[in-house]
Design a protein around this motif. Structure first.
Motif, PDB file in Angstrom:
ATOM      1  N   HIS A  61       3.911  14.783  24.041  1.00  0.00           N
ATOM      2  CA  HIS A  61       2.965  15.451  22.924  1.00  0.00           C
ATOM      3  C   HIS A  61       3.328  16.539  22.248  1.00  0.00           C
ATOM      4  N   ASN A  62       4.718  16.876  22.582  1.00  0.00           N
ATOM      5  CA  ASN A  62       5.384  18.069  21.972  1.00  0.00           C
ATOM      6  C   ASN A  62       4.696  19.450  22.246  1.00  0.00           C
ATOM      7  N   ILE A  63       3.863  19.881  23.248  1.00  0.00           N
ATOM      8  CA  ILE A  63       3.173  20.870  23.338  1.00  0.00           C
ATOM      9  C   ILE A  63       4.059  21.823  23.855  1.00  0.00           C
ATOM     10  N   ARG A  64       4.285  23.094  23.391  1.00  0.00           N
ATOM     11  CA  ARG A  64       4.919  24.427  23.389  1.00  0.00           C
ATOM     12  C   ARG A  64       4.360  24.867  24.674  1.00  0.00           C
ATOM     13  N   VAL A  65       5.466  25.177  25.936  1.00  0.00           N
ATOM     14  CA  VAL A  65       5.037  26.046  26.956  1.00  0.00           C
ATOM     15  C   VAL A  65       5.783  27.371  27.115  1.00  0.00           C
ATOM     16  N   THR A  66       4.712  28.194  27.192  1.00  0.00           N
ATOM     17  CA  THR A  66       5.414  29.577  27.483  1.00  0.00           C
ATOM     18  C   THR A  66       4.952  30.384  28.552  1.00  0.00           C
ATOM     19  N   ARG A  67       5.323  31.457  29.277  1.00  0.00           N
ATOM     20  CA  ARG A  67       4.617  32.421  30.005  1.00  0.00           C
ATOM     21  C   ARG A  67       4.324  33.578  29.399  1.00  0.00           C
ATOM     22  N   ARG A  68       3.186  34.206  29.702  1.00  0.00           N
ATOM     23  CA  ARG A  68       2.739  35.603  28.908  1.00  0.00           C
ATOM     24  C   ARG A  68       2.896  36.828  30.006  1.00  0.00           C
ATOM     25  N   LEU A  69       3.028  37.963  29.615  1.00  0.00           N
ATOM     26  CA  LEU A  69       3.091  39.159  30.595  1.00  0.00           C
ATOM     27  C   LEU A  69       2.121  39.464  31.434  1.00  0.00           C
ATOM     28  N   SER A  70       0.774  38.998  30.923  1.00  0.00           N
ATOM     29  CA  SER A  70      -0.525  39.249  31.884  1.00  0.00           C
ATOM     30  C   SER A  70      -0.666  38.238  32.819  1.00  0.00           C
ATOM     31  N   GLY A  79      -0.134  32.363  33.232  1.00  0.00           N
ATOM     32  CA  GLY A  79      -0.010  33.282  33.672  1.00  0.00           C
ATOM     33  C   GLY A  79       1.343  34.006  34.130  1.00  0.00           C
ATOM     34  N   ARG A  80       1.540  35.274  34.475  1.00  0.00           N
ATOM     35  CA  ARG A  80       2.999  35.947  34.833  1.00  0.00           C
ATOM     36  C   ARG A  80       3.226  35.443  36.235  1.00  0.00           C
ATOM     37  N   ASN A  81       2.207  35.127  36.980  1.00  0.00           N
ATOM     38  CA  ASN A  81       2.385  34.910  38.419  1.00  0.00           C
ATOM     39  C   ASN A  81       2.051  33.494  38.802  1.00  0.00           C
ATOM     40  N   GLU A 103      13.290  35.221  21.809  1.00  0.00           N
ATOM     41  CA  GLU A 103      14.342  34.347  22.374  1.00  0.00           C
ATOM     42  C   GLU A 103      14.743  34.774  23.719  1.00  0.00           C
ATOM     43  N   ASP A 104      14.545  35.987  24.197  1.00  0.00           N
ATOM     44  CA  ASP A 104      14.892  36.479  25.206  1.00  0.00           C
ATOM     45  C   ASP A 104      13.701  36.093  26.261  1.00  0.00           C
ATOM     46  N   THR A 105      12.572  35.995  25.957  1.00  0.00           N
ATOM     47  CA  THR A 105      11.369  35.972  26.802  1.00  0.00           C
ATOM     48  C   THR A 105      10.612  34.593  26.639  1.00  0.00           C
ATOM     49  N   TYR A 106      10.084  34.451  25.587  1.00  0.00           N
ATOM     50  CA  TYR A 106       8.955  33.403  25.395  1.00  0.00           C
ATOM     51  C   TYR A 106       9.622  32.040  24.709  1.00  0.00           C
ATOM     52  N   ASN A 107      10.905  31.998  24.540  1.00  0.00           N
ATOM     53  CA  ASN A 107      11.501  30.663  24.407  1.00  0.00           C
ATOM     54  C   ASN A 107      12.774  30.355  25.021  1.00  0.00           C
ATOM     55  N   ASN A 108      12.627  31.109  26.248  1.00  0.00           N
ATOM     56  CA  ASN A 108      13.690  31.233  27.312  1.00  0.00           C
ATOM     57  C   ASN A 108      13.344  30.365  28.707  1.00  0.00           C
ATOM     58  N   GLY A 124       4.623  31.883  21.159  1.00  0.00           N
ATOM     59  CA  GLY A 124       5.861  32.642  21.565  1.00  0.00           C
ATOM     60  C   GLY A 124       6.132  33.672  20.733  1.00  0.00           C
ATOM     61  N   GLU A 125       6.392  33.520  19.295  1.00  0.00           N
ATOM     62  CA  GLU A 125       6.526  34.530  18.559  1.00  0.00           C
ATOM     63  C   GLU A 125       5.340  35.468  18.320  1.00  0.00           C
ATOM     64  N   ASN A 126       4.153  34.966  18.541  1.00  0.00           N
ATOM     65  CA  ASN A 126       2.864  35.746  18.454  1.00  0.00           C
ATOM     66  C   ASN A 126       2.814  36.886  19.689  1.00  0.00           C
ATOM     67  N   LEU A 127       3.298  36.165  20.929  1.00  0.00           N
ATOM     68  CA  LEU A 127       3.134  37.117  21.948  1.00  0.00           C
ATOM     69  C   LEU A 127       4.293  38.150  22.056  1.00  0.00           C
ATOM     70  N   ALA A 128       5.514  37.744  21.164  1.00  0.00           N
ATOM     71  CA  ALA A 128       6.722  38.543  20.988  1.00  0.00           C
ATOM     72  C   ALA A 128       6.097  39.744  20.256  1.00  0.00           C
ATOM     73  N   THR A 129       5.356  39.597  19.251  1.00  0.00           N
ATOM     74  CA  THR A 129       4.917  40.594  18.259  1.00  0.00           C
ATOM     75  C   THR A 129       3.979  41.327  18.847  1.00  0.00           C
ATOM     76  N   GLU A 130       3.004  40.820  19.689  1.00  0.00           N
ATOM     77  CA  GLU A 130       2.078  41.708  20.562  1.00  0.00           C
ATOM     78  C   GLU A 130       3.062  42.638  21.427  1.00  0.00           C
ATOM     79  N   GLN A 131       3.885  41.965  22.032  1.00  0.00           N
ATOM     80  CA  GLN A 131       4.608  42.716  23.171  1.00  0.00           C
ATOM     81  C   GLN A 131       5.574  44.119  22.438  1.00  0.00           C
ATOM     82  N   TYR A 132       5.830  43.780  20.986  1.00  0.00           N
ATOM     83  CA  TYR A 132       6.852  44.786  20.556  1.00  0.00           C
ATOM     84  C   TYR A 132       5.714  46.031  19.981  1.00  0.00           C
TER      85      TYR A 132
END
Length: 336
Positions: A61-70, A44-46, A238-243, A12-20
């Motif tokens: 297994h404590n696998i983090r889940v997030t959604r990307r913009l693409s 994916g976003r859809n 916090e607003d996007t990838y950890n929300n 999530g932090e890396n995707l946030a950096t990419e977005q910024y």
């Protein structure tokens, strides 16, 4: 070309950096990002997040889940995977032309011994006909990024388990991932690279892409995030990838049918989920209970469709009043 090798192992932090960096910085030339992270799934976003993942396995297994913009499908990553991303002006590349972004990576891999690596289909890179890289693209405000995976030494056993949805299928409007034969890249590299680590793999690719013998030669091309920029990146994270709402709540409306036979009878739950929350639930079956099971359904309506929230509701009511002979734990297992 400029580049940044990110130090965080949080997707999530890396995707946030990419977005910024895409939205707020213009270096006047393409930007290349490399990053790798601890076990995670990126949908994916859809896509419908819950349809793409094995939530029980992910939680255990404590696998983090997030959604990307693409767009595109869900992918599993761990510390054996290297991600790359190219950020360019939109008018310099045609959207959807993945080959223009991935071919330099393929050429570098050929130099490392993976001579059968090739761009294939819509957005994949294959080696000996097996997929080791999937790619996705996103455009906004005159900029485009194309990012992809490079499975160097990923735990392939986990891939199937983390992305393997259990038998209770979800009927959804979400875009589903296409399951492909996947492989790790390391066995196809030249002998001198058989013990290569992910950081070494990243640095080797950098040198080949920039055509230098040492990273010291391109120090002036490295991008460093300032503390002020990091604060803004943290907010995006916090607003996007950890929300929860962004990761699960943006899933398309879907319905779930959960049915199980117990010693006391059969319980059949039909659950409609909208924006990640239960919008309607009905219980059917030949079970017994002195109370009206509709009261239990009412208590569950509006709650997030995830295990902890459902468990909190079930723990707070006398479920034996509605369904005799089924424990609270069994009921939670049935619903989620």
């Amino acid at each position: 070309m400029r580049y940044i090798s990110m130090t965080s192992h949080n997707i999530g932090e890396n995707l946030a950096t990419e977005q910024y960096l895409m939205n707020n910085k213009d270096f006047g030339e393409p930007l290349l990002l490399f990053y790798y992270e601890e076990p995670c799934i990126i949908v994916g976003r859809n896509q419908n997040t819950l349809e793409e993942i094995n939530q029980k396995y992910v939680d255990e297994h404590n696998i983090r889940v997030t959604r990307r913009l693409s767009g595109g499908g869900a992918v599993y990553q761990d510390l054996g995977n290297l991600c790359f991303s190219f950020v360019v002006h939109s008018d310099s590349e045609e959207f959807g032309d993945f080959k223009s972004f991935t071919q330099p990576i393929v050429d570098a891999l050929h130099e490392m011994g993976a001579t059968t690596a090739e761009v294939s289909g819509r957005n994949d890179i294959l080696v000996d006909g097996k997929k080791f890289s999937g790619n996705a693209m996103y455009s906004r405000n005159g900029k485009t990024f194309s990012h992809g995976t490079l499975m160097l030494d990923v735990d392939l056993d986990v891939v199937g388990k983390a992305l393997n949805v259990p038998e209770d299928k979800i009927k959804s409007k979400g875009i589903k991932s296409v399951r492909s034969r996947v492989t790790n890249l390391k066995p196809y590299l030249a002998p001198e690279y058989q013990d290569i680590t992910v950081p070494e793999f990243r640095d080797t690719l950098l040198k080949k892409l920039f055509k230098v013998d040492s990273l010291d030669e391109i120090k002036d091309k490295e991008v460093v995030v300032t503390p002020e920029e990091q604060t803004k990146i943290d907010k995006i994270y916090e607003d996007t990838y950890n929300n929860w709402d962004a990761v699960y709540g943006n899933s398309p409306e879907f319905t779930v049918k959960k049915r199980q036979h117990f010693d006391m009878g059969t319980v059949d739950a039909r659950i409609k989920v909208d924006d990640g929350k239960i919008s309607n639930i009905k219980f059917y079956g030949d079970f017994f209970g002195p109370g009206d099971v509709e009261e239990l359904a009412t208590a569950l309506n509006g709650k997030k469709y995830e295990r902890n929230e459902i468990k909190n509701v079930i723990d707070s009511v006398d479920t034996a009043k509605y369904i005799v002979g089924v424990s609270k734990e069994e009921l939670v297992d049935l619903l989620v």
